[in-house]
Design an enzyme around this catalytic site. Structure first.
Site, PDB file in Angstrom:
ATOM      1  N   GLU A 296       0.868  -1.207   0.000  1.00 16.28           N
ATOM      2  CA  GLU A 296       0.000   0.000   0.000  1.00 16.28           C
ATOM      3  C   GLU A 296       0.888   1.235   0.000  1.00 16.28           C
ATOM      4  O   GLU A 296       1.768   1.388   0.833  1.00 16.28           O
ATOM      5  CB  GLU A 296      -0.883  -0.012   1.262  1.00 16.28           C
ATOM      6  CG  GLU A 296      -1.814   1.188   1.320  1.00 16.28           C
ATOM      7  CD  GLU A 296      -2.575   1.288   2.667  1.00 16.28           C
ATOM      8  OE1 GLU A 296      -3.264   2.264   2.878  1.00 16.28           O
ATOM      9  OE2 GLU A 296      -2.424   0.354   3.505  1.00 16.28           O
TER      10      GLU A 296
ATOM     11  N   ASP B 169       2.150   1.186   5.368  1.00 13.61           N
ATOM     12  CA  ASP B 169       2.810  -0.127   5.192  1.00 13.61           C
ATOM     13  C   ASP B 169       4.194   0.128   4.550  1.00 13.61           C
ATOM     14  O   ASP B 169       4.314   1.015   3.718  1.00 13.61           O
ATOM     15  CB  ASP B 169       2.014  -1.024   4.227  1.00 13.61           C
ATOM     16  CG  ASP B 169       0.660  -1.422   4.834  1.00 13.61           C
ATOM     17  OD1 ASP B 169       0.453  -1.156   6.044  1.00 13.61           O
ATOM     18  OD2 ASP B 169      -0.124  -2.020   4.082  1.00 13.61           O
TER      19      ASP B 169
ATOM     20  N   ASP C 279      -0.108  -1.753   8.664  1.00  9.92           N
ATOM     21  CA  ASP C 279      -1.037  -1.185   9.683  1.00  9.92           C
ATOM     22  C   ASP C 279      -2.267  -2.050   9.806  1.00  9.92           C
ATOM     23  O   ASP C 279      -2.321  -3.151   9.236  1.00  9.92           O
ATOM     24  CB  ASP C 279      -1.350   0.272   9.348  1.00  9.92           C
ATOM     25  CG  ASP C 279      -2.169   0.401   8.060  1.00  9.92           C
ATOM     26  OD1 ASP C 279      -2.400  -0.669   7.401  1.00  9.92           O
ATOM     27  OD2 ASP C 279      -2.528   1.525   7.677  1.00  9.92           O
TER      28      ASP C 279
ATOM     29  N   ASP D  44      30.973 -11.205  -4.472  1.00 14.43           N
ATOM     30  CA  ASP D  44      32.336 -11.007  -3.948  1.00 14.43           C
ATOM     31  C   ASP D  44      32.648  -9.523  -3.860  1.00 14.43           C
ATOM     32  O   ASP D  44      32.395  -8.776  -4.794  1.00 14.43           O
ATOM     33  CB  ASP D  44      33.357 -11.690  -4.869  1.00 14.43           C
ATOM     34  CG  ASP D  44      34.757 -11.496  -4.337  1.00 14.43           C
ATOM     35  OD1 ASP D  44      34.961 -11.666  -3.117  1.00 14.43           O
ATOM     36  OD2 ASP D  44      35.657 -11.166  -5.149  1.00 14.43           O
TER      37      ASP D  44
ATOM     38  N   GLU E  34      37.864  -5.956  -2.496  1.00 11.48           N
ATOM     39  CA  GLU E  34      38.498  -5.137  -1.452  1.00 11.48           C
ATOM     40  C   GLU E  34      39.541  -4.198  -2.044  1.00 11.48           C
ATOM     41  O   GLU E  34      39.786  -3.115  -1.520  1.00 11.48           O
ATOM     42  CB  GLU E  34      39.205  -6.040  -0.407  1.00 11.48           C
ATOM     43  CG  GLU E  34      38.294  -6.879   0.438  1.00 11.48           C
ATOM     44  CD  GLU E  34      37.966  -8.229  -0.192  1.00 11.48           C
ATOM     45  OE1 GLU E  34      38.272  -8.427  -1.381  1.00 11.48           O
ATOM     46  OE2 GLU E  34      37.389  -9.083   0.503  1.00 11.48           O
TER      47      GLU E  34
ATOM     48  N   ASN F 108      42.600  -9.232  -5.550  1.00  9.88           N
ATOM     49  CA  ASN F 108      41.281  -9.628  -5.043  1.00  9.88           C
ATOM     50  C   ASN F 108      41.132 -11.126  -5.205  1.00  9.88           C
ATOM     51  O   ASN F 108      41.503 -11.696  -6.212  1.00  9.88           O
ATOM     52  CB  ASN F 108      40.206  -8.885  -5.826  1.00  9.88           C
ATOM     53  CG  ASN F 108      38.845  -9.237  -5.289  1.00  9.88           C
ATOM     54  OD1 ASN F 108      38.668  -9.317  -4.066  1.00  9.88           O
ATOM     55  ND2 ASN F 108      37.894  -9.475  -6.172  1.00  9.88           N
TER      56      ASN F 108
ATOM     57  N   ASP G 229      66.648   1.194  12.902  1.00 10.76           N
ATOM     58  CA  ASP G 229      65.395   1.086  13.657  1.00 10.76           C
ATOM     59  C   ASP G 229      64.353   1.967  12.983  1.00 10.76           C
ATOM     60  O   ASP G 229      64.516   2.365  11.837  1.00 10.76           O
ATOM     61  CB  ASP G 229      65.628   1.394  15.135  1.00 10.76           C
ATOM     62  CG  ASP G 229      65.954   2.847  15.373  1.00 10.76           C
ATOM     63  OD1 ASP G 229      66.174   3.581  14.368  1.00 10.76           O
ATOM     64  OD2 ASP G 229      66.013   3.252  16.547  1.00 10.76           O
TER      65      ASP G 229
ATOM     66  N   HIS H  10     146.139 -86.920 -17.352  1.00  9.18           N
ATOM     67  CA  HIS H  10     146.249 -88.331 -16.962  1.00  9.18           C
ATOM     68  C   HIS H  10     146.360 -88.500 -15.460  1.00  9.18           C
ATOM     69  O   HIS H  10     146.101 -89.568 -14.929  1.00  9.18           O
ATOM     70  CB  HIS H  10     147.428 -89.014 -17.702  1.00  9.18           C
ATOM     71  CG  HIS H  10     148.785 -88.715 -17.137  1.00  9.18           C
ATOM     72  ND1 HIS H  10     149.610 -87.717 -17.626  1.00  9.18           N
ATOM     73  CD2 HIS H  10     149.466 -89.293 -16.113  1.00  9.18           C
ATOM     74  CE1 HIS H  10     150.736 -87.699 -16.920  1.00  9.18           C
ATOM     75  NE2 HIS H  10     150.667 -88.659 -15.996  1.00  9.18           N
TER      76      HIS H  10
ATOM     77  N   ASP I  34     147.083 -83.623 -22.848  1.00 11.07           N
ATOM     78  CA  ASP I  34     147.240 -84.052 -21.455  1.00 11.07           C
ATOM     79  C   ASP I  34     147.298 -82.815 -20.545  1.00 11.07           C
ATOM     80  O   ASP I  34     148.347 -82.393 -20.072  1.00 11.07           O
ATOM     81  CB  ASP I  34     148.510 -84.897 -21.335  1.00 11.07           C
ATOM     82  CG  ASP I  34     148.597 -85.609 -19.985  1.00 11.07           C
ATOM     83  OD1 ASP I  34     147.567 -85.632 -19.262  1.00 11.07           O
ATOM     84  OD2 ASP I  34     149.688 -86.126 -19.676  1.00 11.07           O
TER      85      ASP I  34
ATOM     86  N   SER J  10     154.425 -85.931 -12.736  1.00 13.77           N
ATOM     87  CA  SER J  10     153.388 -85.610 -13.720  1.00 13.77           C
ATOM     88  C   SER J  10     152.475 -84.516 -13.220  1.00 13.77           C
ATOM     89  O   SER J  10     152.079 -84.493 -12.060  1.00 13.77           O
ATOM     90  CB  SER J  10     152.520 -86.834 -14.002  1.00 13.77           C
ATOM     91  OG  SER J  10     153.110 -87.595 -14.992  1.00 13.77           O
TER      92      SER J  10
HETATM   93  N1  ARG Z   1     153.812 -90.194 -16.300  1.00 12.52           N
HETATM   94  C1  ARG Z   1     154.634 -89.930 -15.193  1.00 12.52           C
HETATM   95  C2  ARG Z   1     153.834 -89.560 -13.910  1.00 12.52           C
HETATM   96  O1  ARG Z   1     152.696 -89.865 -13.837  1.00 12.52           O
HETATM   97  C3  ARG Z   1     155.621 -88.875 -15.545  1.00 12.52           C
HETATM   98  C4  ARG Z   1     156.666 -89.476 -16.457  1.00 12.52           C
HETATM   99  C5  ARG Z   1     157.645 -88.499 -16.817  1.00 12.52           C
HETATM  100  N2  ARG Z   1     158.680 -89.285 -17.443  1.00 12.52           N
HETATM  101  C6  ARG Z   1     159.784 -88.778 -17.963  1.00 12.52           C
HETATM  102  N3  ARG Z   1     160.668 -89.624 -18.423  1.00 12.52           N
HETATM  103  N4  ARG Z   1     160.002 -87.559 -17.964  1.00 12.52           N
HETATM  104  O2  ARG Z   1     154.395 -89.077 -12.935  1.00 12.52           O
END
Ligand code: ARG
Length: 701
Positions: free
Chosen positions: A67, A75, A120, A140, A143, A163, A289, A493, A546, A651
């Site tokens: 009204e 009202d 009323d 929303d 801000e 925002n 500071d 020998h 020998d 020898s």
């Molecule tokens: N055959 C021998 C030994 O055994 C040496 C003989 C040397 N002989 C010489 N006649 N020079 O002593």
């Protein structure tokens, strides 16, 4: 989301485990009672609308028919935000009276809205007003676009406002950071770590004065072995406070923290200039500071290598390289002068180097140079050594060797000296490696006078035939000849019995005697026997080759009674008629009256022409079959009339000739047809033919 419900929710969860409060709705609808029927009279009804925080409410009327009256006196629908009246509505779409909202929405500034509908006592029946119907919706709040509050507290965000749905966030420009109030920004100074070898630092915002309340930390940390220097260039100004004791850094300061040192606080307006920190880590704390003024500071830092102290000198040595200063990672070397050696902690070392370490210390102490020495000179067998100069066998000392004369001569001559050289070797002044005493051969200390024995020879005086050896081979007597300190020569020998070679241990050797009685205790046993390989005489009729050598275990030390005879000199010849000396412990006496003797006898006999000798043997062969052949490896000696000869037991003994006063062995007593018979001769192995074999055998064994 709004803050309150979140907190309540959290509290509930942790305290009472109750259900969280439901969020207020995002939208809704309100209408007058009995709508769309006419509203009842005498109403006073209120709606409190709520939406989530951070939102505002938009209220839109889909219909309003109340009204109409001036100022909506009878009202009305009042719309309030708290106490604040946003609108008081009545009337209908196109009524002239009243106050109709039309289709424009009503906005609440916050997230609540109150509606009050009052009527009323009467609602004239003719009009039958139906009241209102409205929708509300949460919107929303931006801000960020809100005006600055009037209380002077400044903008919501000092730099950037973002925002968000139901709220907002503040952010800062690059180089700034958000303070704990979540609104304002300060210049960022968390410079953090500076680990490059050089760099630049300054107060926040420099050259502008820094903001208040800064607390900035900078750490310069470079590799160890380097030190940081700070160079405050340009302007420097940090507020200081004057006190009775002078200016103090009370409120603003720049702290320089060096590990292990007293922290310095810098302020004032005088630049500290260059600071050598001598550390590889430096912390700077800059503090202001909320008041006062500091214009700030700026610095360049640089690094340099840690310096080591000067290493010093080494006596008798050289330290290289020679620099005025030494820094981290620099190496030095030490070399000693010639004749000196490097010593460290009593030990000799080959080379020396040390490095300047990151802590400024050399990793090794310098060594010392000590005079080198060659050690004790080697002992000389059959000789000795004399020091001529220097001591303790040190560098440049000179020594001289001598040999036990007249039995030995020094190799290279008596004037050879040895000097201790820089390479620690005793070196001779001539080209010989080590001193050696060479036995003197063929020079007895005494000579015989002549009275003939052997078979028609004479007793030998002591020391006159010192190379004479008495052999006892399996009980039989024979002769031998000393030719070297480990070698005795004899006839092949002698070392065979019944066509079989004897063993070493059946051979007993005695030397240095001119008289024997039984088997002397001094007899020694050979270490090996070396019969000439081509000696083959199973039937005692072939005395070719020998010759044999006997090796001794230990060398002989020569003395007057035992000396070697010389081997044939190069080019030695057997001249017919030349007198040689034959000696031995063999039988003496005439053919009919042989006598075993214990005395060494000798005899001088001429060399007989080969033809003469072979003729005599040819003649003999006509009547005898047991006569061996005369070969070129043999020669004969004796007198045509006989009577003087070597014989059984001689020898293997010597037939010597002299040359330049030295005796050399020309023959070895070998064989003969009987002894001392007229027209026959003694046969001797021709040693000159075997010099190579002798030398080779001695070398190889
Ligand atoms: N055959 C021998 C030994 O055994 C040496 C003989 C040397 N002989 C010489 N006649 N020079 O002593």
């Amino acid at each position: 989301m709004g803050w309150t419900s979140c907190i309540i929710w959290f509290l509930c969860l942790s305290v009472c485990e109750c259900w969280p409060l439901p969020d207020p709705p995002m939208h809704g609808e309100v209408h007058s009672p009995q709508y769309p029927g006419p509203y009842p009279p005498s109403l006073q009804k209120q709606w409190d609308l709520h939406v989530p925080e951070g939102h505002q409410i938009r209220l839109t009327f889909s219909h309003l028919d109340i009204e109409a009256s001036a100022d909506c006196y009878y009202d009305s629908l009042s719309v309030l935000y708290g106490e604040k009246l946003l609108g008081k509505f009545c009337g209908s779409d196109n009524s002239a009276d009243g106050h109709h909202p039309g289709y424009l929405p009503v906005f609440s500034p916050g997230n609540t809205l109150t509606l009050i509908f009052q009527t009323d006592a009467n609602n004239p029946e003719r009009h039958q007003n139906v009241g209102f119907s409205a929708q509300y919706q949460a919107i929303d709040i931006d801000e960020c676009s809100a005006a600055e509050p009037e209380d002077g507290s400044g903008p919501l965000c000092s730099q950037i406002c973002l925002n968000t749905l139901g709220s907002y966030l503040c952010a800062c420009h690059h180089g700034y950071e958000l303070r704990s109030d979540q609104r304002s920004c300060v210049l960022s100074c968390r410079g953090g770590l500076f680990d490059e070898p050089e760099g630049h630092l300054s107060s926040p915002g420099y050259p502008s004065p820094p903001p208040h309340d800064v607390s900035c930390q900078y750490v310069i940390a470079v590799e160890s072995g380097f030190t940081v220097s700070l160079n405050f260039t340009d302007n420097f100004h940090i507020e200081s406070v004057g006190t009775e004791e002078g200016p103090r850094c009370f409120y603003h300061w720049l702290e320089v923290v060096i590990p292990g040192e007293k922290t310095q606080k810098l302020c004032g307006n005088k630049s500290p200039g260059l600071i050598h920190t001598n550390s590889n880590v430096v912390r700077l704390n800059y503090q202001t500071d909320d008041a006062g003024l500091s214009s700030g500071w700026s610095l360049d830092y640089s690094t340099r290598r840690v310096e080591c102290s000067f290493p010093g000198d080494v006596a008798e040595g050289r330290v290289t390289p020679r620099l005025t200063k030494y820094f981290y990672r620099d190496y030095i070397y030490v070399r000693c002068d010639q004749g000196y050696k490097l010593m460290t902690e009593g030990q000799e070392i080959d080379s020396f180097s040390t490095m300047c370490q990151s802590d400024g210390q050399w990793h090794l102490q310098l060594p010392e140079c000590h005079l080198i020495d060659c050690g004790e000179p080697e002992l000389l067998l059959n000789g000795g050594v004399t020091f001529l100069s220097g001591d303790q066998n040190q560098y440049r000392s000179t020594i001289q060797y001598h040999c036990n004369e007249p039995f030995y001569h020094l190799l290279g001559g008596a004037n050879v000296t040895f000097t201790c050289e820089a390479d620690r070797i005793w070196r001779a002044n001539i080209d010989i490696v080590s001193p050696t005493c060479i036995p003197v051969c063929g020079k007895p200390t005494r000579r015989n006078s002549f009275t003939q024995r052997i078979m028609g020879g004479s007793h030998a005086l002591d020391d006159t035939i010192p190379w004479q050896v008495l052999l006892n081979v399996a009980g039989g007597r024979a002769g031998g000849i000393v030719i070297a300190d480990r070698w005795i020569m004899t006839a092949a020998h002698v070392l065979e019995k019944n066509g079989q070679k004897v063993t070493s241990d059946s051979v007993k050797i005695t030397m240095g005697l001119t008289e024997v009685s039984g088997q002397p205790d001094s007899a020694i046993i050979p270490s090996s026997l070396h019969v000439h390989p081509e000696y083959q005489n199973p039937h005692q009729v072939d005395f070719n080759n020998d010759i044999a050598l006997i090796k001794l275990q230990d060398p002989i030390t020569f003395r007057s009674s035992v000396m070697p005879v010389c081997l044939p000199p190069d080019g030695a010849t057997y001249v017919t008629g030349l007198l040689g000396t034959v000696s031995g412990f063999g039988t003496t006496g005439t053919a009919d009256q042989r006598m075993v003797t214990n005395m060494l006898n000798f005899l001088n006999l001429p060399i007989v022409a080969q033809k003469t000798c072979s003729d005599s043997l040819t003649l003999l062969k006509q009547t005898r079959s047991d006569i061996p052949n005369l070969t070129d490896n043999m020669f004969c000696a004796g007198l045509p009339d006989g009577g003087k000869d070597s014989c059984q037991g001689d020898s293997g003994g010597p037939f010597t000739l002299t040359e330049n006063g030295r005796f050399w062995v020309a023959g070895i007593v070998s064989w003969g047809a009987d002894c001392g018979i007229k027209g026959r001769y003694g046969v001797y192995t021709k040693v000159t033919n075997y010099v190579n074999w002798i030398n080779k055998t001695m070398q190889e064994n």
